[in-house]
Each structure stands twice: as C-alpha cells, then as structure tokens.
Scaffold this active site. Structure first.
Site, PDB file in Angstrom:
ATOM      1  CG  HIS A  84      -2.193  -0.890   1.143  1.00  0.00           C
ATOM      2  ND1 HIS A  84      -3.363  -0.722   1.364  1.00  0.00           N
ATOM      3  CD2 HIS A  84      -2.284  -2.027   0.296  1.00  0.00           C
ATOM      4  CE1 HIS A  84      -4.391  -1.721   1.038  1.00  0.00           C
ATOM      5  NE2 HIS A  84      -3.323  -2.629   0.482  1.00  0.00           N
TER       6      HIS A  84
ATOM      7  N   GLY B 268       4.807   6.123  -4.828  1.00  0.00           N
ATOM      8  CA  GLY B 268       6.218   5.155  -4.681  1.00  0.00           C
ATOM      9  C   GLY B 268       6.291   4.687  -3.330  1.00  0.00           C
TER      10      GLY B 268
ATOM     11  CG  ASP C 128       6.771   8.463  -0.473  1.00  0.00           C
ATOM     12  OD1 ASP C 128       5.905   7.309  -0.077  1.00  0.00           O
ATOM     13  OD2 ASP C 128       6.375   9.262  -0.944  1.00  0.00           O
TER      14      ASP C 128
ATOM     15  N   PRO D  96      -5.955  -0.867  -5.372  1.00  0.00           N
ATOM     16  CG  PRO D  96      -5.056  -2.839  -6.323  1.00  0.00           C
ATOM     17  CD  PRO D  96      -4.522  -1.730  -5.455  1.00  0.00           C
TER      18      PRO D  96
END
Ligand code: HEM
Length: 330
Positions: free
Chosen positions: A70, A76, A78, A163
């Site tokens: 997630h 990205g 991060d 998703p």
C-alpha cells in the site's frame, strides 16, 4: 555588454545544468548493503523488531507485507502510508485495516538510538516485508536500499491508486500496469493472500443478497455464520487462506481451484489466468512460486523511489521532520 535577453538565456542554461545535476544525484540506484558503512546493524535491528512482533502476534507478518504494498502504490515506496494526519493515506478506505505500524515504530526507535537520522522509514518497510515473508516460510532475497522518505500523504490518492476487490480483470491489470508491474507480477503478488485475514465488511458483498456461485458451498456457510446479514460485527475476520493460514506457501492458488478463495478479486483473477495465462501455472509449484514472488516483490519495492537528495530521512515515521529555523544573523 550582454543584453537582458542574453543574461536571461545564460541564467536559464545554468539552471538547466544544475537541475540536471540534481536529477543525476536523485536518480542514484538503490543498493544492496546500502547501510553497510553508515549503520551496519540496520537490517538486523529491523529483523529483530519483526521477529519479536511476529512471535507475539502472527498477524504482524501479513500486516507488514500489505503495508509495503500500500505504500509503494501511492507516491512510490516513500513511507507516505505511515504519516499521521486527518487527511493522510491512513484514513483512506482501502487502508482501514492496515496493521503493523507499531512494529515500524519499534524498529525506527532502535535505529534512531544506534544510528540517528540514517535509515529511512521507506527502507524499514521494504526490509520488514521481506523479513515477514521469510519468517512465515517464503524465500529470502537481498533488499536494495537507499529509499528516502516523502513528506506528502493524501487520502484521495490512496483511494484512487489502490486496487479494490470489486474491480474486473482489466481494471486490476491497469492498476498494476500504471505502477510498471506486469499482469504476471500481479498474479504472483496476489499470492500474498496465502497469509492474513479479511474482514466481514469486505466479504459480505459476496454473500448477500445472493451468494456468489463461485464460492465453495461449505466456505459460504462458514462465512455466513461469521458474517450474518443482520446483527453481525463488521470487524470479525476470516483467514484469507482457510487451508494453511499462517504459512507463506502457494495454497492460495490451489484454494482458488476449489472455490476457496475468499477475496472476490482473487476469484476474478483466477477465472482469467487459469484459462488464458497458462504460463502462470508455474505458481502451482511451491518452489517456483516463492522465487517468482521474491522477484516480483523486488520490482514492486522499487516503484517511483526517492533517492539521492530527494525527500528526507524521517526521525519519526509518523511525521515529517520539523523545519529547522536558520539562525538569524546577529
Ligand atoms: C490484486 C489486487 C489486490 C486487491 C484488490 C487486494 C485486496 C485486499 C483486501 C480487500 C484485503 C482484506 C482487507 C480486510 O478485509 O481487512 C487484503 C488483504 C491482504 N493483502 Fe491484498 N489485495 C491485492 C493485492 C495484494 C498484494 C500485491 C499484496 C502484497 C504483495 C497483498 C497483500 C495482502 C495481505 C498480506 C493481506 C492480509 C493483511 C492482514 O492480514 O492484515 N495484496 N487485500
């Protein structure tokens, strides 16, 4: 004498060179043993924290794997998923059941004691996901590190990028393609649903008003008992892999063959890959599944990473670093 237009052009050219240099610095690749010189015990510290947490509560392993997924799908890898805030990613609906935050906090606290300001929260997530997979029976791999932490976290982005289990095959595939992952990566990574849990609130759409005919009958009865249409608790949970719920094996795929896949998106993917993607049958051998899984995780864990001079190394994974005021001139 240089004209004003000439000066502007020269300034622009200088700025472009600087910007390119900055980009080169920022685009440095991730490296295995990135902390070898600056914090040699970094990976061990994370490993110890994960081991202790999984020994206490096995659910921390699937929790940490999902946290990394997630994180990587939104801005990205991060660590934006770790930031607290009334409108941060954490409050987005796909993130309602994320767990493992305290394990990251424990690892970070120890890292800050031993090597302050060195190890990013984004790298902690990547190490912790790898360790969780290994501790539950999956294959170990070397994690290239050097990710830097972002300082933005927006719930609407998580809603848009993560998703949902109600998507069709094309939509699911698109959500992975957007992140540079192939359909084969998607099917392999969905094998993570071999451990962990699902909440009644997620599963009820397959039970009421009609029972999804692709669900195994006995499983449907068990699910309905746990998640009644009226009066049940939406916080009750069920194992995603009812056969070997705590083992990182390939039972997830075998379950799908017998209608024992609990998650709707998994069933939808199965109906597509089992007929149209024969190459995916390699996941039906445990050894090739665990190897393919490690390869796809390696790809996922490098999505849109910040490196070099981008982002920062957060001191506390839940908050961006405070701005340090420059001392005022005397
Ligand atoms: C293909 C798209 C995917 C969808 C639609 C999806 C959706 C979900 C949903 C709805 C749950 C259960 C949430 C709940 O009710 O609490 C779940 C759990 C989980 N997912 Fe996925 N997922 C997908 C892909 C992945 C990937 C790529 C990974 C990791 C690489 C992953 C790892 C997990 C894990 C480990 C759990 C269990 C978490 C826990 O027990 O705390 N999922 N997923």
């Amino acid at each position: 004498m240089e004209s004003a237009a000439g000066r502007t052009q020269r300034a622009l050219a200088v700025w472009l060179v600087i910007a390119q240099l900055l980009q080169i610095v920022a685009a440095q690749d991730l490296q295995v043993d990135f902390y070898g010189g600056t914090c040699p015990s970094a990976e061990k510290i994370v490993r110890d924290a994960v081991e202790a947490a999984v020994a206490k509560d096995h659910g921390n392993a699937p929790g940490l794997i999902r946290l990394h997924f997630h994180d990587c799908f939104v801005r990205g890898c991060d660590a934006s998923v770790l930031l607290d805030g009334p409108k941060s990613e954490k409050v987005a609906s796909p993130n309602f059941s994320l767990r493992g935050f305290e394990v990251v906090d424990a690892a970070k606290a120890e890292l800050e004691k031993q090597c302050p300001g060195i190890v990013s929260c984004a790298d902690i997530l990547a190490f912790a996901a790898r360790d969780s997979i290994e501790l539950t029976g999956g294959k170990r791999w070397e994690v290239p590190a050097g990710r830097r932490d972002g300082n933005v976290s927006i719930n609407a982005e998580a809603e848009a990028m993560l998703p949902s289990p109600q998507l069709n095959v094309q939509q699911l595939t698109d959500s992975f393609t957007r992140k540079g992952l192939s359909q084969s990566d998607m099917i392999t990574l969905s094998g993570a649903h071999t451990i962990g849990r699902i909440h009644c609130s997620t599963v009820v759409a397959r039970l009421y008003p009609e029972t999804d005919p692709s669900l195994d009958e006995d499983l449907a009865v068990q699910l309905k008992t746990l998640c009644p249409q009226v009066g049940g608790s939406s916080s009750s949970t069920f194992n995603l892999d009812p056969t070997t719920p705590e083992l990182f094996d390939n039972m997830y795929y075998s379950n799908l063959f017998s209608g024992k896949g609990v998650l709707q998106s998994d069933q939808i993917l199965f109906e597509s890959w089992s007929t149209k993607l024969p190459t995916m049958f390699n996941v039906l051998s445990t050894t090739s599944f665990t190897s393919s899984f490690a390869d796809s995780m390696l790809t996922m864990s490098q999505i849109e990473v910040k490196t070099g001079s981008e982002g920062e190394i957060r001191r506390n994974c839940r908050a961006v670093n405070p701005v340090v005021e420059a001392p005022s001139p005397l």
